[in-house]
Design a protein around this motif. Structure first.
Motif, PDB file in Angstrom:
ATOM      1  N   PHE A  61      60.243  37.640  33.136  1.00 18.69           N
ATOM      2  CA  PHE A  61      60.283  37.013  32.975  1.00 18.69           C
ATOM      3  C   PHE A  61      59.690  35.974  31.830  1.00 18.69           C
ATOM      4  CE2 PHE A  61      61.524  35.964  37.660  1.00 18.69           C
ATOM      5  CZ  PHE A  61      62.541  34.666  37.532  1.00 18.69           C
ATOM      6  N   TYR A  62      58.911  37.439  31.217  1.00 18.51           N
ATOM      7  CA  TYR A  62      57.562  37.591  30.486  1.00 18.51           C
ATOM      8  C   TYR A  62      58.699  36.182  28.756  1.00 18.51           C
ATOM      9  CZ  TYR A  62      54.042  38.324  27.026  1.00 18.51           C
ATOM     10  OH  TYR A  62      52.491  38.500  26.274  1.00 18.51           O
ATOM     11  N   LYS A  63      59.160  36.964  28.700  1.00 11.86           N
ATOM     12  CA  LYS A  63      59.200  36.530  27.109  1.00 11.86           C
ATOM     13  C   LYS A  63      60.085  34.970  26.891  1.00 11.86           C
ATOM     14  CE  LYS A  63      60.869  40.199  24.937  1.00 11.86           C
ATOM     15  NZ  LYS A  63      62.183  41.243  24.250  1.00 11.86           N
TER      16      LYS A  63
ATOM     17  N   LEU B 162      53.938  32.262  32.366  1.00  9.47           N
ATOM     18  CA  LEU B 162      53.441  33.152  33.387  1.00  9.47           C
ATOM     19  C   LEU B 162      52.247  33.018  33.905  1.00  9.47           C
ATOM     20  CD1 LEU B 162      55.424  36.374  33.282  1.00  9.47           C
ATOM     21  CD2 LEU B 162      56.523  34.214  34.022  1.00  9.47           C
ATOM     22  N   ILE B 163      52.075  32.755  35.644  1.00  9.97           N
ATOM     23  CA  ILE B 163      50.507  32.703  35.982  1.00  9.97           C
ATOM     24  C   ILE B 163      50.445  33.512  37.502  1.00  9.97           C
ATOM     25  CG2 ILE B 163      49.305  31.088  37.374  1.00  9.97           C
ATOM     26  CD1 ILE B 163      51.180  28.861  36.062  1.00  9.97           C
ATOM     27  N   CYS B 164      50.098  34.707  37.048  1.00 10.53           N
ATOM     28  CA  CYS B 164      49.802  35.721  37.582  1.00 10.53           C
ATOM     29  C   CYS B 164      48.671  35.839  38.999  1.00 10.53           C
ATOM     30  CB  CYS B 164      49.752  37.206  36.699  1.00 10.53           C
ATOM     31  SG  CYS B 164      51.085  36.809  35.878  1.00 10.53           S
ATOM     32  N   ILE B 165      49.001  36.203  39.785  1.00 11.29           N
ATOM     33  CA  ILE B 165      48.075  35.685  40.952  1.00 11.29           C
ATOM     34  C   ILE B 165      47.474  37.645  41.673  1.00 11.29           C
ATOM     35  CG2 ILE B 165      46.908  34.714  43.140  1.00 11.29           C
ATOM     36  CD1 ILE B 165      48.847  32.483  42.224  1.00 11.29           C
ATOM     37  N   ASP B 166      46.512  37.852  42.068  1.00  7.06           N
ATOM     38  CA  ASP B 166      46.156  38.896  42.724  1.00  7.06           C
ATOM     39  C   ASP B 166      44.925  38.920  43.662  1.00  7.06           C
ATOM     40  OD1 ASP B 166      48.212  42.034  42.903  1.00  7.06           O
ATOM     41  OD2 ASP B 166      46.579  42.017  42.816  1.00  7.06           O
TER      42      ASP B 166
ATOM     43  N   LYS C 103      48.602  43.703  28.443  1.00 12.69           N
ATOM     44  CA  LYS C 103      49.739  44.656  28.034  1.00 12.69           C
ATOM     45  C   LYS C 103      50.988  43.039  27.529  1.00 12.69           C
ATOM     46  CE  LYS C 103      53.587  47.087  30.552  1.00 12.69           C
ATOM     47  NZ  LYS C 103      53.995  48.172  31.183  1.00 12.69           N
ATOM     48  N   PHE C 104      50.168  42.528  28.715  1.00 16.98           N
ATOM     49  CA  PHE C 104      51.106  41.133  28.882  1.00 16.98           C
ATOM     50  C   PHE C 104      50.242  40.052  28.142  1.00 16.98           C
ATOM     51  CE2 PHE C 104      53.307  43.450  32.097  1.00 16.98           C
ATOM     52  CZ  PHE C 104      55.291  44.211  31.518  1.00 16.98           C
ATOM     53  N   ARG C 105      49.814  39.745  27.056  1.00 16.53           N
ATOM     54  CA  ARG C 105      48.863  38.749  26.751  1.00 16.53           C
ATOM     55  C   ARG C 105      49.054  37.319  27.388  1.00 16.53           C
ATOM     56  NH1 ARG C 105      47.717  42.723  21.680  1.00 16.53           N
ATOM     57  NH2 ARG C 105      46.427  44.253  22.222  1.00 16.53           N
ATOM     58  N   LYS C 106      50.151  36.877  26.821  1.00 14.71           N
ATOM     59  CA  LYS C 106      49.638  35.424  27.562  1.00 14.71           C
ATOM     60  C   LYS C 106      50.386  35.136  28.967  1.00 14.71           C
ATOM     61  CE  LYS C 106      54.920  35.019  26.313  1.00 14.71           C
ATOM     62  NZ  LYS C 106      55.869  34.729  26.590  1.00 14.71           N
ATOM     63  N   ILE C 107      50.289  35.929  29.794  1.00 13.69           N
ATOM     64  CA  ILE C 107      50.060  35.632  31.213  1.00 13.69           C
ATOM     65  C   ILE C 107      48.586  35.235  30.645  1.00 13.69           C
ATOM     66  CG2 ILE C 107      51.658  37.161  31.765  1.00 13.69           C
ATOM     67  CD1 ILE C 107      49.705  39.052  33.102  1.00 13.69           C
ATOM     68  N   LYS C 108      48.263  34.436  32.308  1.00 14.49           N
ATOM     69  CA  LYS C 108      47.229  33.669  32.714  1.00 14.49           C
ATOM     70  C   LYS C 108      47.106  34.527  33.905  1.00 14.49           C
ATOM     71  CE  LYS C 108      47.215  30.397  29.788  1.00 14.49           C
ATOM     72  NZ  LYS C 108      48.393  30.940  29.213  1.00 14.49           N
ATOM     73  N   ILE C 109      45.919  34.792  34.175  1.00 10.28           N
ATOM     74  CA  ILE C 109      45.657  35.986  35.533  1.00 10.28           C
ATOM     75  C   ILE C 109      44.744  34.877  36.405  1.00 10.28           C
ATOM     76  CG2 ILE C 109      46.350  37.747  34.449  1.00 10.28           C
ATOM     77  CD1 ILE C 109      43.164  38.375  33.687  1.00 10.28           C
ATOM     78  N   TYR C 110      44.832  34.803  37.370  1.00 11.39           N
ATOM     79  CA  TYR C 110      43.827  34.635  38.291  1.00 11.39           C
ATOM     80  C   TYR C 110      43.655  35.542  39.660  1.00 11.39           C
ATOM     81  CZ  TYR C 110      44.144  30.203  36.332  1.00 11.39           C
ATOM     82  OH  TYR C 110      44.239  28.868  34.567  1.00 11.39           O
ATOM     83  N   GLN C 111      41.992  35.861  40.069  1.00 15.21           N
ATOM     84  CA  GLN C 111      42.303  36.775  40.864  1.00 15.21           C
ATOM     85  C   GLN C 111      41.881  35.868  42.168  1.00 15.21           C
ATOM     86  OE1 GLN C 111      38.136  38.599  41.151  1.00 15.21           O
ATOM     87  NE2 GLN C 111      39.143  40.433  42.737  1.00 15.21           N
ATOM     88  N   CYS C 112      42.733  36.445  43.371  1.00 21.20           N
ATOM     89  CA  CYS C 112      42.244  35.676  45.179  1.00 21.20           C
ATOM     90  C   CYS C 112      43.129  36.420  45.909  1.00 21.20           C
ATOM     91  CB  CYS C 112      43.060  34.338  44.946  1.00 21.20           C
ATOM     92  SG  CYS C 112      43.083  33.062  45.989  1.00 21.20           S
ATOM     93  N   ASP C 113      41.974  36.291  47.432  1.00 18.52           N
ATOM     94  CA  ASP C 113      42.148  36.690  48.203  1.00 18.52           C
ATOM     95  C   ASP C 113      43.280  35.831  48.804  1.00 18.52           C
ATOM     96  OD1 ASP C 113      42.857  37.662  50.671  1.00 18.52           O
ATOM     97  OD2 ASP C 113      40.036  37.861  51.517  1.00 18.52           O
TER      98      ASP C 113
ATOM     99  N   LYS D  85      59.173  27.373  31.910  1.00 13.57           N
ATOM    100  CA  LYS D  85      59.306  28.056  33.225  1.00 13.57           C
ATOM    101  C   LYS D  85      57.844  27.927  32.673  1.00 13.57           C
ATOM    102  CE  LYS D  85      63.093  26.139  34.260  1.00 13.57           C
ATOM    103  NZ  LYS D  85      63.317  24.501  34.486  1.00 13.57           N
ATOM    104  N   LYS D  86      56.898  27.254  34.594  1.00  9.37           N
ATOM    105  CA  LYS D  86      55.462  27.479  34.683  1.00  9.37           C
ATOM    106  C   LYS D  86      56.005  28.056  35.752  1.00  9.37           C
ATOM    107  CE  LYS D  86      52.866  23.725  32.601  1.00  9.37           C
ATOM    108  NZ  LYS D  86      52.380  22.259  32.792  1.00  9.37           N
ATOM    109  N   ILE D  87      56.016  29.477  36.080  1.00 12.26           N
ATOM    110  CA  ILE D  87      56.109  30.698  37.289  1.00 12.26           C
ATOM    111  C   ILE D  87      54.604  31.457  37.626  1.00 12.26           C
ATOM    112  CG2 ILE D  87      57.471  32.867  37.938  1.00 12.26           C
ATOM    113  CD1 ILE D  87      59.431  31.457  35.809  1.00 12.26           C
TER     114      ILE D  87
END
Length: 169
Positions: free
Chosen positions: A21-23, A27-31, A43-53, A2-4
């Motif tokens: 949910f990692y394994k 994961l699309i992680c926003i903060d 720490k969790f290499r395969k996550i995708k990260i995006y910075q956003c207000d 799943k794309k979460i």
């Protein structure tokens, strides 16, 4: 797989959601906190990260447009972004009584409640445009029932619960 999407991903609750949910998922992680996002990425290499207000509609719109290009569709949105804030409607200080700050009130509502509406409405649009079923999980708090000294936070969390009920029908 799943794309979460996880908002508020770099906080304590967000990092536990990632662990869960990692394994088996993408994961699309926003903060808003880029440093903590980078720590998560190490720490969790395969996550995708995006910075956003998430309180800024233009930035949310731009991010959603980018996510739609990068991923095309999503399966799950977890609205976890938020902040706790304690301040009664009136507080006694050395200088006398001081009212709750409107700017703090607005900031707490924008981050805890309005961001849920902004992000969810765009993700629901993505679900519909892609003709896909999707799930939205909204994180609330026991404070949604009211908690002394947490006017703005309690109002925001109860608002999330009401939105969740309305959207479920």
């Amino acid at each position: 797989m799943k794309k979460i999407i996880i908002t508020g991903a770099s906080g304590s609750i967000g990092s536990e959601i990632i662990k869960f949910f990692y394994k088996k998922n993408e994961l699309i992680c926003i903060d808003i906190d880029k440093d903590n996002l980078n720590k998560l990425k190490s720490k969790f290499r395969k996550i995708k990260i995006y910075q956003c207000d998430l309180t800024n509609q233009k930035k949310v719109d731009n991010l959603i447009n980018k996510l739609n290009i990068d991923f095309k569709y999503f399966d799950i949105l977890i609205n976890n972004a938020g902040m706790i804030y304690n301040h009664p409607i009136i507080r006694l200080s050395k200088k006398g009584f001081k009212a709750h700050s409107y700017s703090k009130w607005k900031r707490v509502l924008d981050l805890n409640l309005n961001s849920v509406f902004l992000f969810s409405s765009k993700i629901i649009e993505n679900f519909c445009n892609n003709r896909r079923k999707g799930v939205i999980i909204n994180i609330s708090s026991i404070s949604a029932k009211g908690n002394i000294g947490q006017s703005a936070y309690s109002v925001a969390k109860s608002g999330i619960e009401v939105l969740t009920k309305i959207w479920a029908h």
